[in-house]
Structure formats: structure tokens, C-alpha cells
Write an enzyme that holds these catalytic residues in place. Structure first.
Site, mmCIF file in Angstrom:
data_model
loop_
_atom_site.group_PDB
_atom_site.id
_atom_site.type_symbol
_atom_site.label_atom_id
_atom_site.label_comp_id
_atom_site.label_asym_id
_atom_site.label_seq_id
_atom_site.Cartn_x
_atom_site.Cartn_y
_atom_site.Cartn_z
ATOM 1 C CG HIS A 1 -2.972 3.483 2.444
ATOM 2 N ND1 HIS A 1 -3.572 3.139 1.255
ATOM 3 C CD2 HIS A 1 -2.951 2.355 3.199
ATOM 4 C CE1 HIS A 1 -3.888 1.860 1.298
ATOM 5 N NE2 HIS A 1 -3.533 1.362 2.467
ATOM 6 C CG ASN B 1 -6.292 -0.859 1.439
ATOM 7 O OD1 ASN B 1 -5.689 -0.378 0.492
ATOM 8 N ND2 ASN B 1 -5.678 -1.369 2.491
ATOM 9 C CB CYS C 1 -0.938 0.002 1.204
ATOM 10 S SG CYS C 1 -2.063 -1.385 1.207
#
Ligand code: ACO
Length: 334
Positions: A256, A286, A115
Site C-alpha cells: 500500500h 495515498n 486502505c
């Protein structure tokens, strides 16, 4: 002060049409809309149709980004694709994108940092621009994470979604603007808490690895949660301190999008007010390496957020590896 930095000239994105809502997931695993919203902040996510790969999303994101800037593909020097779900092991997705958009003069590569893939790619590209080797770079985050998610595992399948975001980085020669600083960290000791064990060289794909479900993401959510909060807040606070700033100086915070509770805890520790934080996790979940450029796109294009010359933009991420980092940019309205 640096004489040459990199600045974000434009943004682009691609989101698959198909939505997977919390109510869809209620029919697939033992979960509830209430649990997912309360524990993560997610309401729906996008899923790419089977048979289409990472480049299928990266290419339109890159094309939109170039069109917004009025830059032709031939003028791009470098393409970096942050991804953990490339179309195939090789060639790299960067090569596929280069070919499909006709970026005849570009070189490039994929970068694997979970990520944090977009922030690691952005920081790498900025260094090549600062060095003078590169003038224009496409930095793309693209992940078809749905292809490695076990939709019988409620602890992972509710979190993730597919998407791609791109930015065009260019050289900025006005000192004090552009990407001022970044802080990147890795800790392989956290690897076991979030990984895909099979499909690589240690456990190549086999009937056995498939039967053992080793081609899917496994995670210890609690460990990842704790490490994310402490990692993301640490690098957010420290990059501000190092540059003589506080959270109050930040105009836009693009974290994020892993979990709304992680975002809130990070912002609180960095003293960043709620109205400055970009949150779109409710719509997309996500999206791994795509998460930061998708949130940036949303702020700049959809919400028409007016970043003025001199405004400070802070980005921070945490991901598998563990990997984490922050980047500080002073907006350059050239
Ligand atoms: N629906 C209903 N119940 C669930 C679900 C679900 N989808 N998932 C887990 N539960 C249950 C658990 O089984 C557990 O039950 P038990 O108490 O009877 O054992 C209970 O809910 C609590 O489980 P926890 O794992 O403690 O729940 P938590 O509040 O930590 O939330 C979550 C889980 C959402 C995974 C959270 O830990 C998290 O977001 N972690 C970060 C994970 C992440 O973002 N990974 C992505 C990559 S890294 C990154 O991007 C930061």
C-alpha cells in the site's frame, strides 16, 4: 494443497486528469515541497472533478480490466468494490458498477476497510472462487478521498489522492498457483487515530457537523505511522514464514502506498530488495483502496514487469480501523 485457487487474469485503472502538485499545496497551506517529499515521498496526486463519484472511476477501471482479458461483462459472477467514499450511502457502488458495465449475471457488494479495502476484497473474492460458487470476480478499489479531505489541514491534505484500480480474478485449477494465502487483521482500538466522525448514523450531517468540520478525515499521523510500520511488517514477515519463504523468494512486492518511509521500513524488515518493490506514491499519493491495484497495474502494464509462471507476488496494506493484511500469490501464466 488447494485444488482450486484464484489468480489475477488482468488489471485496469482510472486516474483523473487533474494534478495537484506540491507547489499547488504550498499556495493552499503552510507547507513546502521539500517537507512533503522528505516526509512522505509524494510529489503530486490526482483529483477528480467535483460532482463525479466513486463509480465514475470504478467503471472505466473495470471495463479496461475486462477488455484486456477479452471477457464480456455478462461473464462476471461477482463484483466487490473496496471503498470508503461510495457514490452514496446506498445503493452500493458495486450495484452502480454492475448496472453501468452491464454485468447482468453478477452479484456484489461494497467492502469498507480503509486502505486495506482492496486486500480484504481480494481475499473475500478468492474464497468464493475457491468454494466453487464463483468463477470470475471483478475486485475494484476506488476512492474519491479528496471529497472528505480538509484542504486547510496540512497534516492530511498533502497525503491523499483519487484513483481506481481493478483486477479480474478467475479460478485456477493447477495446484500450487494463484492466491496461496492471506493474513487479515483488525483492531478497532486504533479507530480514533484515523477517522471521519460525522456523516454516519451517530453524527448525521447537519449545519453543526459541517461547522465543526466533522465530515473530514482527521488523523494522528504519528500513531498511524507507528502502527502501519509494525502492522505491515508483521503480516509480511509472518505470511512468508508460514509458507516457508523469505523476502529473497519474492519477485514483486506491491505494498500500500501510504508513505515511502512506511514502505521502506516494511521491506527492510521483510528482507525484500529495493528493486523488487513497486513504488508510485510520488505520482499519486495515498489513493486508499485503489493504491495496491494501481501499483500492480503500473508494474504489469506501464513498466511491463514480466512476472513468470511460478514467481511469488507479495502484497500488504494498512488502513483506518485499524485494518491491515498481506496476501501471497504464486503467478499463474495460464
Ligand atoms: N508541512 C509542513 N509541516 C508539517 C506538515 C506539512 N504538510 N504536516 C505536519 N507538519 C509539521 C507538524 O506540525 C510538526 O510540527 P511541530 O514539530 O512543530 O509540532 C512536524 O511537521 C512533524 O510532524 P509529525 O506529525 O511528527 O511528522 P511525521 O514525520 O510523522 O509525518 C505524516 C507526518 C506524513 C502524516 C506521517 O506521520 C505519516 O505518513 N503517517 C501515516 C499517515 C497515513 O498514511 N495515513 C493514511 C491512512 S493509513 C495508511 O494509509 C497507512
Amino acid at each position: 494443497m488447494k485444488q482450486r485457487t484464484a489468480y489475477i487474469r488482468s488489471v485496469g485503472r482510472f486516474l483523473p486528469e487533474r494534478k495537484l502538485t506540491n507547489s499547488d499545496l504550498e499556495k493552499m497551506v503552510e507547507t513546502s515541497d521539500d517537507w512533503i517529499v522528505t516526509r512522505t515521498g509524494i510529489r503530486e496526486r490526482r483529483i477528480l472533478e467535483p460532482g463525479l463519484g466513486c463509480s465514475h472511476m470504478a467503471v472505466p477501471a473495470a471495463i479496461e480490466c475486462l477488455e484486456r482479458a477479452g471477457v464480456s461483462p455478462e461473464e462476471v459472477d461477482l463484483i466487490i468494490v473496496g471503498t470508503v467514499t461510495p457514490d452514496m450511502l446506498f445503493p452500493s457502488t458495486a450495484c452502480l458498477v454492475q448496472d453501468k458495465i452491464g454485468a447482468k449475471n453478477a452479484w456484489g457488494f461494497d467492502l469498507s476497510a480503509g486502505c486495506s479495502g482492496f486486500l480484504f476484497s481480494l481475499s473475500t473474492a478468492s474464497q468464493l472462487i475457491e468454494s466453487g460458487k464463483v468463477n470470475r470476480a471483478l475486485v475494484i478499489g476506488s476512492d474519491v478521498i479528496s471529497t472528505i479531505i480538509d484542504y486547510t489541514d496540512r497534516s492530511t491534505c498533502v497525503i491523499f489522492g483519487d484513483g481506481a484500480g481493478a483486477v479480474l480474478l478467475e479460478a485456477c485449477d493447477e495446484p500450487g498457483f494463484g492466491l496461496l494465502d492471506f493474513m487479515l487483521k483488525i483492531d478497532g482500538g486504533g479507530g480514533e487515530y484515523l477517522c471521519v466522525r460525522g456523516g454516519g448514523s451517530r453524527i448525521p450531517p447537519s449545519h453543526e457537523s459541517i461547522d465543526n468540520r466533522e465530515h473530514y478525515v482527521t488523523q494522528d499521523g504519528r500513531q498511524v505511522f507507528k502502527a502501519s510500520v509494525s502492522g505491515m511488517s508483521d503480516v509480511s514477515v509472518r505470511i512468508l514464514e508460514k509458507n516457508g519463504l523469505t523476502g529473497k523468494d519474492i519477485t514483486l512486492f506491491v505494498p500500500h502506498q501510504a508513505n515511502k518511509r512506511i514502505i521502506d521500513a516494511t521491506a527492510e524488515r521483510a528482507h525484500i530488495e529495493e528493486e523488487k518493490i513497486v513504488v508510485n506514491i510520488d505520482k499519486y499519493g495515498n489513493t486508499v483502496a485503489a493504491s495496491i491495484p494501481l501499483a500492480l497495474y503500473e508494474a504489469l502494464v506501464e513498466r511491463d514487469y514480466d512476472l513468470k509462471k511460478g514467481d511469488y507476488l507479495l502484497m500488504s496494506a494498512f488502513g483506518a480501523g485499524f485494518t491491515w493484511g498481506s496476501a501471497l500469490m504464486r503467478w499463474w501464466g495460464c
